[in-house]
Design an enzyme around this catalytic site. Sequence first.
Site, PDB file in Angstrom:
ATOM      1  N   ASP A  15     -51.478  25.665  17.275  1.00 36.13           N
ATOM      2  CA  ASP A  15     -52.847  25.377  16.840  1.00 36.13           C
ATOM      3  C   ASP A  15     -53.837  25.681  17.947  1.00 36.13           C
ATOM      4  OD1 ASP A  15     -52.413  24.724  14.281  1.00 36.13           O
ATOM      5  OD2 ASP A  15     -52.433  22.550  14.554  1.00 36.13           O
TER       6      ASP A  15
ATOM      7  N   ASP B  71     -46.930  25.103   5.830  1.00 33.07           N
ATOM      8  CA  ASP B  71     -47.187  24.205   6.960  1.00 33.07           C
ATOM      9  C   ASP B  71     -46.339  22.933   6.839  1.00 33.07           C
ATOM     10  OD1 ASP B  71     -48.447  23.228   9.211  1.00 33.07           O
ATOM     11  OD2 ASP B  71     -50.476  23.411   8.414  1.00 33.07           O
TER      12      ASP B  71
END
Length: 721
Positions: free
Chosen positions: A541, A472
Site C-alpha cells: 500500500d 484483496d
Amino acid sequence: MAINYNERIKTFYLQGERFSYIFRITDGGRLQPLHFGTRIKEQDVSYIAEGRKTEFAPTAPGSETESLDVLTQEYPVYGLGDYREPAILVLTPDGGRTADFVYRSHAVLKEKPKIGGMPSLRGGETLVIELKDEIYDLTLRLYYTVYEKQGAIVRRATLKNGGEKAVFINKINSFSLDIPRCDLDKVCLQGGWAKERGVERSPLSHGIFEISSTRGSSSHHLNPFIALCDKNADENVGEAYAFNLVYSGSFSVKTQVDQLGITRIGGGINEKDFCWRLNSGESFETPEAVLIYSAAGFNKMSQNFHDLYRKFLINPAYAYKKRPVVLNCWESFYFDFDYKSVSKLIEKAKGTGIDTFVLDDGWFGNRNSDKTGLGDWSVNYDKLPYGLKALSKQCRAAGMKFGVWIEPEMVSEDSVLYRAHPDWIIRSPKAEPCKGRHQYVLDFSKPEVVEYIKRVISDLIKENDVSYVKWDMNRNITEFYSDYLKERSSELAHRYILGVYALAEHLTTKFKNVFFEGCSGGGGRFDPAMLYYFPQIWASDNTDALSRAYIQYGTSFCYPLSAISGHVSASPNHQTGRITPFSSRAAVASFCSTGFELDLNALDEKDMDGIKNHVKFYGEISDIILKGDLYRLLSPFDSNYFSQIVVSENKKKAVFILMKKLACCNDEYPVIKLKGLNENFTYEANGRLYGGDALMNVGMKFGNDLKDFETVITVFTAKGD
Ligand code: DGJ
C-alpha cells in the site's frame, strides 16, 4: 535422467545441470542427506555423515548403534531420541506421540503428480519414497521433483492412515534438511504493512530461529522465504541455500544449529494453528516447498527462483504475456466517488495508452467507508445510478477494459450478508468476535460459504463485462474457531486457506480471459501459492517511489519483477508525504508490472504527457521486464542508491535504473559495473556507443550531483539490432 538410485550403496542422486542433491538410506532405514550443493559425479559420499557420536544420545528402536540425536536426516520424527525439531509429530490412538517411519520402497514417476486442492508447480521427473510406521499402519510419502536448470528441488509429504482408528497430525512439514555445517548467515524478508519484504541478514546461531505467521495468511511481516548462505556470500559469490513455501496460510520455517554443528532447517504449515484428525483410510497432503541452490550468491539464487516461477508456477497463459497497464482509482478517490467523478476519470484516461481501468473499493452495498458493506457484491446505486455496466461500457468506448476490486473472504457487520448469515463468520463460540478494519472473516472452511461466494462473484464478472479483478484481503484471522468444524477447529487455519484456493481455482478456471491481481492490504499475501492463481500481486500500500525501491528490491530476492504490481502515484505521496519527481515515480514503476494510482484530473499538462510517455516507454521495455534476467547492482538497504539492470535473454537489450536516495554536496561519483551483458556486443545508449566488456568492467559513471530521489533510466540496445 535427473534421478538415479544406486542400490549397492542405497543412495539417491538428484542431479541438476549445476547442482546435486544426494541422500541415502541408513542401515536403520532412515533417509540421510549427504550433499546439497555444486554438482558432483555419482559416487559414495557417505563418509561425510559417518562417525558422529556424543554422550547421552539414545539409540533408535531396534538399533544398538544408530542414534537419531546425531544422525543427519531428511525427515526427522519426534520422540525417538532426536531432540531437535521434528518434521512430523503424530498422536496415535493409544495416546502415544512416537510414530516412527522407516524406508519401504521408492519409485520414479515421469510426471509430477498434482496436489489435491492446493497450488503446485508443474514438473517432470519425481522421486517418491515410501516410509512406513508398521505399528500404527501409517504410510509417509516424500516427493522430490528436480528442476535441472533452475537449481531447484520441490518437496512435499503425504501421510496415509491405514490403521483402524483415527490419528491426529500435530505437525507435518513440507520439507526438512540437515546441512552438515553451521558457519552460515541467514537472510529473511521481514517487514510490516507498507514496508514489506525488507532484506535482513544475521548470523545463524545455536538454538532455534523461526520465521512464521499465525495470521491465517503468509503475512506482511515475514515472507515464507529464507536463505542460508556463506558468511562471505553477496550478490555474486558464495553458496546460498534458499527455501520458499508454496503456501498462503499460517506457516513456520525453523532453523536449528545443534551441538555438533549441524544446521537443521524445516518448515510447512504452522503447527501452532494445526492439529488434523486423520481418519482410517484418509490421507493428508502438505503444501510444497521449493529448495534452491546457488553457488554464485544471491543474484543467481533469485534468477533461479524467477525462472522457476515463470516457467513452472505462474499460469502459462499470462506468465510471459504483456500485462495490462492499469489505472486504479483507490488513491484518486478512496471511498469518495460517484458516477460523475469516475466517469470523468475514465474520460481523462482515454487516449493515454492506459488499457484497463480498475474501480477499487467502495462501489458495492452501502460501502461508504471501511466500516460497512463488505459481502454485498452488488452495485451501490446511490453512487453509481447506472450500475457497473455503464462504466464498463464507457471503458470499452474509450478503448479500455474494465476491472473491479473485491474482497471475497470478508463481511462487514453492517451488511445484508451478515444480517442473513451471522453464523458464517470465524469467531469464538461464546465471546464477542474480534474485528479487524471493522470487518469479520468469512468461514471458508464451510463449503456453503465458498459456494455462495463463487456464485455471486461469477455473476458480478459475467454481468458487467469485467476483464480484471483485484482480489484483496484486509485483515488477519483471529479466534480460529468454526461452528462448522466445532471440535475439529484446530483444522480451521488450513481448511480456510483450502477454501480460498477452491474459490481462486474456480474463478480463474471459469474466467480464463479475466486477469486476476492478488492483494492483501498491499503485500500481505505475496507468496508462490497466490502467484499460481494471480500472475501479479499488489506489492504494498506504500506507493512512494523511494519506499517502493526498497520493497521491490527485497521482493525480487524470490519473486520475478513481472509478479510485482507497482503504480505511479501522486506527489506528495499519500503514505509518506514525500515529494518526488514524476520521472522517478515512473522509473521505479517501470521495474515491475506497471500502472497508475492517481487522479488524472488533478494533473497538469506536463504530468499528463508524463503519463503518455510512461505508457509508451513501458510498452517498449515490458518484454525485457517480463522475460529478462534481473541483476541487482546497488542495494538501497546498504547504500545511498538503488540500482538494477534487466537483460533480455539474447542479451541484445537491457534496461538499467539508478535512483539516488539523498543528494549530498560534493559527493563521490558513482561508478557502476553493469552485469549480464554480452562482452562482445557494442551497445548504444543515449546516442553513445559502449562495449559490453567496458560496461561490465570499466563501468558506467554518473554525476555526483543527482538530487534527492533523482532517477536515471537507460535502455541499452546492441548495435545492428
Ligand atoms: C488495500 C489495498 O492494498 C488497497 O490498494 C486498496 O484496494 C484498499 N485495500 C481498499 O480497501
